[in-house]
Design a protein around this motif. Structure first.
Motif, PDB file in Angstrom:
ATOM      1  N   PHE A  22      48.708  95.336 -60.113  1.00 15.59           N
ATOM      2  CA  PHE A  22      49.695  94.680 -59.252  1.00 15.59           C
ATOM      3  C   PHE A  22      49.190  94.621 -57.815  1.00 15.59           C
ATOM      4  O   PHE A  22      49.234  93.587 -57.163  1.00 15.59           O
ATOM      5  CB  PHE A  22      51.022  95.438 -59.324  1.00 15.59           C
ATOM      6  N   LYS A  23      48.697  95.729 -57.308  1.00 10.24           N
ATOM      7  CA  LYS A  23      48.236  95.778 -55.921  1.00 10.24           C
ATOM      8  C   LYS A  23      47.017  94.894 -55.691  1.00 10.24           C
ATOM      9  O   LYS A  23      46.872  94.274 -54.642  1.00 10.24           O
ATOM     10  CB  LYS A  23      47.937  97.223 -55.502  1.00 10.24           C
ATOM     11  N   GLN A  24      46.134  94.810 -56.675  1.00 11.85           N
ATOM     12  CA  GLN A  24      44.970  93.945 -56.548  1.00 11.85           C
ATOM     13  C   GLN A  24      45.377  92.474 -56.531  1.00 11.85           C
ATOM     14  O   GLN A  24      44.790  91.669 -55.810  1.00 11.85           O
ATOM     15  CB  GLN A  24      43.993  94.214 -57.698  1.00 11.85           C
ATOM     16  N   VAL A  25      46.383  92.134 -57.329  1.00 16.76           N
ATOM     17  CA  VAL A  25      46.904  90.767 -57.320  1.00 16.76           C
ATOM     18  C   VAL A  25      47.473  90.432 -55.945  1.00 16.76           C
ATOM     19  O   VAL A  25      47.196  89.370 -55.379  1.00 16.76           O
ATOM     20  CB  VAL A  25      47.991  90.579 -58.403  1.00 16.76           C
ATOM     21  N   ALA A  26      48.257  91.360 -55.406  1.00 18.33           N
ATOM     22  CA  ALA A  26      48.839  91.158 -54.078  1.00 18.33           C
ATOM     23  C   ALA A  26      47.744  90.980 -53.030  1.00 18.33           C
ATOM     24  O   ALA A  26      47.852  90.153 -52.127  1.00 18.33           O
ATOM     25  CB  ALA A  26      49.742  92.330 -53.711  1.00 18.33           C
ATOM     26  N   ARG A  27      46.666  91.753 -53.167  1.00 17.20           N
ATOM     27  CA  ARG A  27      45.547  91.665 -52.222  1.00 17.20           C
ATOM     28  C   ARG A  27      44.840  90.322 -52.329  1.00 17.20           C
ATOM     29  O   ARG A  27      44.472  89.705 -51.316  1.00 17.20           O
ATOM     30  CB  ARG A  27      44.562  92.796 -52.492  1.00 17.20           C
ATOM     31  N   LEU A  28      44.651  89.833 -53.552  1.00 16.93           N
ATOM     32  CA  LEU A  28      44.012  88.532 -53.750  1.00 16.93           C
ATOM     33  C   LEU A  28      44.818  87.416 -53.088  1.00 16.93           C
ATOM     34  O   LEU A  28      44.260  86.537 -52.425  1.00 16.93           O
ATOM     35  CB  LEU A  28      43.867  88.241 -55.249  1.00 16.93           C
ATOM     36  N   LEU A  29      46.133  87.451 -53.272  1.00 21.13           N
ATOM     37  CA  LEU A  29      46.992  86.433 -52.679  1.00 21.13           C
ATOM     38  C   LEU A  29      46.934  86.496 -51.154  1.00 21.13           C
ATOM     39  O   LEU A  29      46.828  85.471 -50.478  1.00 21.13           O
ATOM     40  CB  LEU A  29      48.435  86.603 -53.165  1.00 21.13           C
ATOM     41  N   SER A  30      46.997  87.713 -50.627  1.00 23.88           N
ATOM     42  CA  SER A  30      47.012  87.893 -49.177  1.00 23.88           C
ATOM     43  C   SER A  30      45.671  87.521 -48.548  1.00 23.88           C
ATOM     44  O   SER A  30      45.611  86.759 -47.573  1.00 23.88           O
ATOM     45  CB  SER A  30      47.361  89.343 -48.836  1.00 23.88           C
ATOM     46  N   ASP A  31      44.576  88.027 -49.099  1.00 18.62           N
ATOM     47  CA  ASP A  31      43.249  87.797 -48.518  1.00 18.62           C
ATOM     48  C   ASP A  31      42.847  86.331 -48.551  1.00 18.62           C
ATOM     49  O   ASP A  31      42.149  85.843 -47.652  1.00 18.62           O
ATOM     50  CB  ASP A  31      42.188  88.630 -49.255  1.00 18.62           C
ATOM     51  N   ASN A  32      43.270  85.625 -49.599  1.00 15.74           N
ATOM     52  CA  ASN A  32      42.885  84.215 -49.743  1.00 15.74           C
ATOM     53  C   ASN A  32      43.944  83.246 -49.226  1.00 15.74           C
ATOM     54  O   ASN A  32      43.773  82.036 -49.310  1.00 15.74           O
ATOM     55  CB  ASN A  32      42.574  83.913 -51.214  1.00 15.74           C
ATOM     56  N   ARG A  33      45.055  83.818 -48.715  1.00 15.26           N
ATOM     57  CA  ARG A  33      46.138  83.011 -48.154  1.00 15.26           C
ATOM     58  C   ARG A  33      46.604  81.934 -49.126  1.00 15.26           C
ATOM     59  O   ARG A  33      46.712  80.760 -48.805  1.00 15.26           O
ATOM     60  CB  ARG A  33      45.700  82.373 -46.831  1.00 15.26           C
ATOM     61  N   ILE A  34      46.870  82.371 -50.345  1.00 18.61           N
ATOM     62  CA  ILE A  34      47.376  81.481 -51.381  1.00 18.61           C
ATOM     63  C   ILE A  34      48.682  82.046 -51.918  1.00 18.61           C
ATOM     64  O   ILE A  34      48.996  83.219 -51.721  1.00 18.61           O
ATOM     65  CB  ILE A  34      46.366  81.309 -52.536  1.00 18.61           C
ATOM     66  N   SER A  35      49.446  81.201 -52.589  1.00 23.50           N
ATOM     67  CA  SER A  35      50.758  81.627 -53.075  1.00 23.50           C
ATOM     68  C   SER A  35      50.818  81.796 -54.589  1.00 23.50           C
ATOM     69  O   SER A  35      51.871  82.091 -55.143  1.00 23.50           O
ATOM     70  CB  SER A  35      51.837  80.620 -52.646  1.00 23.50           C
TER      71      SER A  35
END
Length: 232
Positions: A22-35
């Motif tokens: 879950f946290k890695q998914v959140a990080r991917l979304l945040s770091d790549n500025r995607i929704s």
């Protein structure tokens, strides 16, 4: 030719595997500025989609579950059970929605827009004939067609209408203002007037069509509207 998904899609796609936390998914979304992002298997085939909305629902549901820990809860509806399951999700495979709603690179943008509207999704993973991820298209990508200039739209409408009707370019006067197309001129058949309006309406970037076309006589065309502008 009307624009297709492959003309506007993003080719370099951020995706993840089913066991991503879950946290890695959140990080991917945040770091790549995607929704949102697709979830793929070992063969890069799309098996589901995760949206940032699901992560927010996760947090909200967790808070709600905590507040109702000592309260007797009523029987949950199907949607509520799904939300509760996502609230307990710890990996991408549990968090994602499946089956994924996907599209082909060769779909027209109008088809993609219809799918997004009917299925209420913000993005479509784009897959090849084997189901492998090759791109992604968002609502923002589709809206880019409305950024075409009036002159670009005008030239396109003239070319497609005159080609579709097989008439000289001077037969139809085309004006475009803020994406609104105005058609003027005298055509031979009433069917020509209706066909010209339909062709113009399907040009990328057209907001609306105002037809002031007139015709000499009533009659039918031997060819169908699809045949007239399906291969321009």
């Amino acid at each position: 030719m009307y624009r297709r998904i492959k003309d506007v899609m993003t080719h370099e796609v951020v995706s993840t595997g089913g066991q991503t936390s879950f946290k890695q998914v959140a990080r991917l979304l945040s770091d790549n500025r995607i929704s949102g992002l697709p979830v793929v298997d070992g063969q890069e085939k799309v098996v589901g989609v995760i949206s940032e909305t699901y992560l927010l629902q996760h947090q909200a549901q967790q808070a709600e579950e905590h507040g109702r820990r000592h309260v007797r809860r009523p029987k949950l509806t199907r949607s509520a059970r799904t939300a509760a399951a996502k609230a307990r999700a710890r990996t991408a495979v549990r968090l994602m929605t499946r089956p994924a709603i996907t599209a082909s690179p060769d779909h027209y943008l109008t088809e993609a827009a219809k799918i997004m509207s009917e299925r209420d999704v913000e993005r479509l993973p784009v897959v090849d004939d084997t189901g492998r991820l090759v791109g992604i298209v968002t609502r923002g990508d589709l809206l880019r067609v409305f950024l075409r200039t009036d002159e670009e739209i005008r030239r396109d409408v003239i070319r497609r209408v005159t080609s579709g009707l097989d008439v000289p370019r001077y037969a139809v006067d085309v004006g475009v203002e803020a994406g609104v197309v105005t058609l003027k001129g005298l055509l031979e058949l009433r069917d020509d007037v209706e066909l010209a309006t339909r062709i113009a309406a399907q040009v990328d970037g057209v907001v609306a069509v105002s037809s002031r076309l007139t015709h000499r006589r009533t009659g039918s065309r031997a060819r169908s509207a699809a045949g007239a502008f399906g291969h321009m």
